[in-house]
Design a protein around this motif. Structure first.
Motif, mmCIF file in Angstrom:
data_model
loop_
_atom_site.group_PDB
_atom_site.id
_atom_site.type_symbol
_atom_site.label_atom_id
_atom_site.label_comp_id
_atom_site.label_asym_id
_atom_site.label_seq_id
_atom_site.Cartn_x
_atom_site.Cartn_y
_atom_site.Cartn_z
ATOM 1 N N UNK A 210 -1.091 10.472 0.075
ATOM 2 C CA UNK A 210 0.263 10.681 0.582
ATOM 3 C C UNK A 210 0.289 11.946 1.431
ATOM 4 N N UNK A 211 0.721 11.809 2.684
ATOM 5 C CA UNK A 211 0.720 12.932 3.617
ATOM 6 C C UNK A 211 2.019 12.990 4.410
ATOM 7 N N UNK A 212 2.443 14.190 4.722
ATOM 8 C CA UNK A 212 3.575 14.365 5.631
ATOM 9 C C UNK A 212 3.128 13.943 7.028
ATOM 10 N N UNK A 213 4.066 13.771 7.929
ATOM 11 C CA UNK A 213 3.734 13.297 9.267
ATOM 12 C C UNK A 213 2.700 14.158 9.970
ATOM 13 N N UNK B 267 17.581 8.091 0.876
ATOM 14 C CA UNK B 267 16.761 7.981 -0.316
ATOM 15 C C UNK B 267 15.319 7.602 -0.029
ATOM 16 N N UNK B 268 14.933 7.582 1.247
ATOM 17 C CA UNK B 268 13.566 7.217 1.616
ATOM 18 C C UNK B 268 12.699 8.465 1.719
ATOM 19 N N UNK B 269 11.515 8.404 1.122
ATOM 20 C CA UNK B 269 10.591 9.531 1.176
ATOM 21 C C UNK B 269 10.053 9.686 2.587
ATOM 22 N N UNK B 270 9.978 10.930 3.058
ATOM 23 C CA UNK B 270 9.466 11.198 4.393
ATOM 24 C C UNK B 270 7.937 11.155 4.444
ATOM 25 N N UNK B 271 7.306 11.261 3.286
ATOM 26 C CA UNK B 271 5.853 11.254 3.235
ATOM 27 C C UNK B 271 5.318 9.868 3.608
ATOM 28 N N UNK B 272 4.102 9.832 4.167
ATOM 29 C CA UNK B 272 3.489 8.579 4.609
ATOM 30 C C UNK B 272 2.251 8.267 3.776
ATOM 31 N N UNK C 1 0.836 -1.205 0.000
ATOM 32 C CA UNK C 1 0.000 0.000 0.000
ATOM 33 C C UNK C 1 0.868 1.252 0.000
ATOM 34 N N UNK C 2 1.898 1.270 0.856
ATOM 35 C CA UNK C 2 2.780 2.438 0.908
ATOM 36 C C UNK C 2 3.441 2.682 -0.443
ATOM 37 N N UNK C 3 3.967 1.622 -1.043
ATOM 38 C CA UNK C 3 4.663 1.810 -2.312
ATOM 39 C C UNK C 3 3.704 2.306 -3.391
ATOM 40 N N UNK C 4 2.514 1.742 -3.446
ATOM 41 C CA UNK C 4 1.551 2.139 -4.471
ATOM 42 C C UNK C 4 1.103 3.592 -4.310
ATOM 43 N N UNK C 5 0.809 3.988 -3.066
ATOM 44 C CA UNK C 5 0.343 5.355 -2.829
ATOM 45 C C UNK C 5 1.454 6.358 -3.111
ATOM 46 N N UNK C 6 2.655 6.087 -2.618
ATOM 47 C CA UNK C 6 3.758 7.018 -2.850
ATOM 48 C C UNK C 6 4.092 7.131 -4.336
ATOM 49 N N UNK C 7 3.980 6.026 -5.034
ATOM 50 C CA UNK C 7 4.227 6.060 -6.477
ATOM 51 C C UNK C 7 3.170 6.910 -7.176
ATOM 52 N N UNK C 8 1.911 6.762 -6.767
ATOM 53 C CA UNK C 8 0.831 7.534 -7.383
ATOM 54 C C UNK C 8 1.004 9.028 -7.148
ATOM 55 N N UNK C 9 1.497 9.412 -5.959
ATOM 56 C CA UNK C 9 1.644 10.827 -5.596
ATOM 57 C C UNK C 9 3.068 11.337 -5.807
ATOM 58 N N UNK C 10 3.899 10.537 -6.442
ATOM 59 C CA UNK C 10 5.289 10.940 -6.696
ATOM 60 C C UNK C 10 5.997 11.317 -5.403
ATOM 61 N N UNK C 11 5.670 10.616 -4.314
ATOM 62 C CA UNK C 11 6.288 10.825 -3.001
ATOM 63 C C UNK C 11 6.115 12.257 -2.488
ATOM 64 N N UNK C 12 5.059 12.926 -2.928
ATOM 65 C CA UNK C 12 4.806 14.305 -2.550
ATOM 66 C C UNK C 12 3.559 14.387 -1.657
ATOM 67 N N UNK C 13 3.630 15.173 -0.585
ATOM 68 C CA UNK C 13 2.480 15.346 0.294
ATOM 69 C C UNK C 13 1.359 16.063 -0.451
ATOM 70 N N UNK C 14 0.177 15.478 -0.462
ATOM 71 C CA UNK C 14 -0.954 16.061 -1.188
ATOM 72 C C UNK C 14 -1.459 17.337 -0.536
ATOM 73 N N UNK C 15 -1.171 17.531 0.753
ATOM 74 C CA UNK C 15 -1.641 18.711 1.479
ATOM 75 C C UNK C 15 -0.645 19.864 1.375
ATOM 76 N N UNK C 16 0.622 19.582 1.664
ATOM 77 C CA UNK C 16 1.624 20.648 1.707
ATOM 78 C C UNK C 16 2.358 20.852 0.385
#
Length: 299
Positions: free
Chosen positions: A230-233, A205-210, A181-196
């Motif tokens: 995908x959201x930041x902490x 090399x690990x994305x901080x977004x969750x 789930x994490x890999x699929x969501x981060x891939x869909x959002x390009x590892x970018x927080x949808x809010x910020x």
């Protein structure tokens, strides 16, 4: 019980929700009923726009008449069983047809390929799922299959086909599902927080977004990308506690309980709306957004 392939298009005319139900006409009733209690693979045909090929697996819990369309039936998906593939699997690759059971005696594609519901062999099922999940995610944890996923309590066997069936139980354990789930969501959002809109990558090399579930797993929320964001902490913490929610038009909503409205608004990207995935099929589904607003959001 038997494995199956169910054809589904993201622009389907049927009342489908792949993680919850699959609508079909009576002509396929016997084939679908044969899959009750077992696993199916979803396939999006090549004619579909941006076809994903074989793209997910799920377990059929039961078959019922569709109360809203008496001439139709619904295959009800067992809650928590749906899982998107990390790597969508094409209809064919360099080795030929992936679903070998579609070949006739002459080695050509048979008419079965046009069936919206069709049985699939264990060998084909394993071939597809092995390609759908990369090795680094599908590494099997050392846990008992029966405890990893309730309902898959097959006894251990020396025979290869039983060992292969147990592979599904491992792949659907909570540990593996979270990774997928994490890999699929981060891939869909390009590892970018949808809010910020921030895309932070640490030194390793690990994305901080969750990867956050819109409708939580504990509330029968499925592990489908359209139920993820995908959201930041900090944004994840606020979303889970109902201080932030999302409207159907993707506007970011702030609760009256936020004690630093100016600070939170400064954190939100300038559009005031979430930054959605590029593919329509990955974007947050209004069904899940509505659930979050009605059950989590503090108005």
């Amino acid at each position: 019980m038997a494995f199956g392939v169910f054809i589904h298009r993201s622009d389907s005319i049927y009342e489908d929700s792949p993680a919850e139900r699959y609508q079909f006409p009576s002509q396929y009733l016997a084939r679908v009923e044969a899959c009750v209690g077992d696993w199916i693979i979803y396939y999006e045909p090549r004619k579909a726009l941006e076809s994903r090929g074989y793209f997910a697996l799920a377990k059929i819990q039961q078959v019922i008449r569709d109360p809203s369309a008496p001439s139709m039936y619904l295959a009800v998906i067992e809650p928590g069983s749906y899982l998107d593939f990390v790597n969508p699997v094409p209809f064919r690759d360099d080795g030929g047809l992936i679903e070998r059971g579609l070949l006739n005696e002459e080695g050509k594609i048979s008419g079965r390929a046009q069936s919206a519901v069709r049985p699939i062999s264990l060998a084909d099922f394993n071939r597809i799922t092995k390609q759908g999940f990369p090795d680094d995610i599908a590494t099997l944890p050392r846990v008992d299959a029966s405890s990893a996923f309730p309902g898959m309590q097959e006894s251990q066997s020396v025979f290869q086909h039983e060992q292969e069936r147990n592979r599904v139980a491992y792949l659907t354990s909570r540990i593996i599902r979270d990774r997928v789930f994490r890999r699929n969501v981060l891939q869909a959002y390009d590892s970018r927080c949808a809010i910020t809109s921030l895309k932070l990558i640490n030194g390793g090399g690990r994305a901080e977004v969750e990867a956050a579930h819109i409708r939580p797993v504990e509330a029968n929320g499925p592990d489908i990308v359209s139920n993820g964001i995908a959201l930041s902490g900090t944004a994840h913490w606020m979303f889970d506690r109902g201080l932030i929610s999302i409207a159907d038009d993707r506007e970011i909503l702030l609760s009256r309980h936020v004690n630093d409205t100016a600070g939170v608004r400064a954190m939100i990207n300038k559009t005031g709306h979430i930054l959605p995935p590029a593919r329509a099929v990955d974007q947050p589904h209004p069904h899940f957004l509505r659930w979050h607003r009605e059950n989590c959001f503090k108005t």
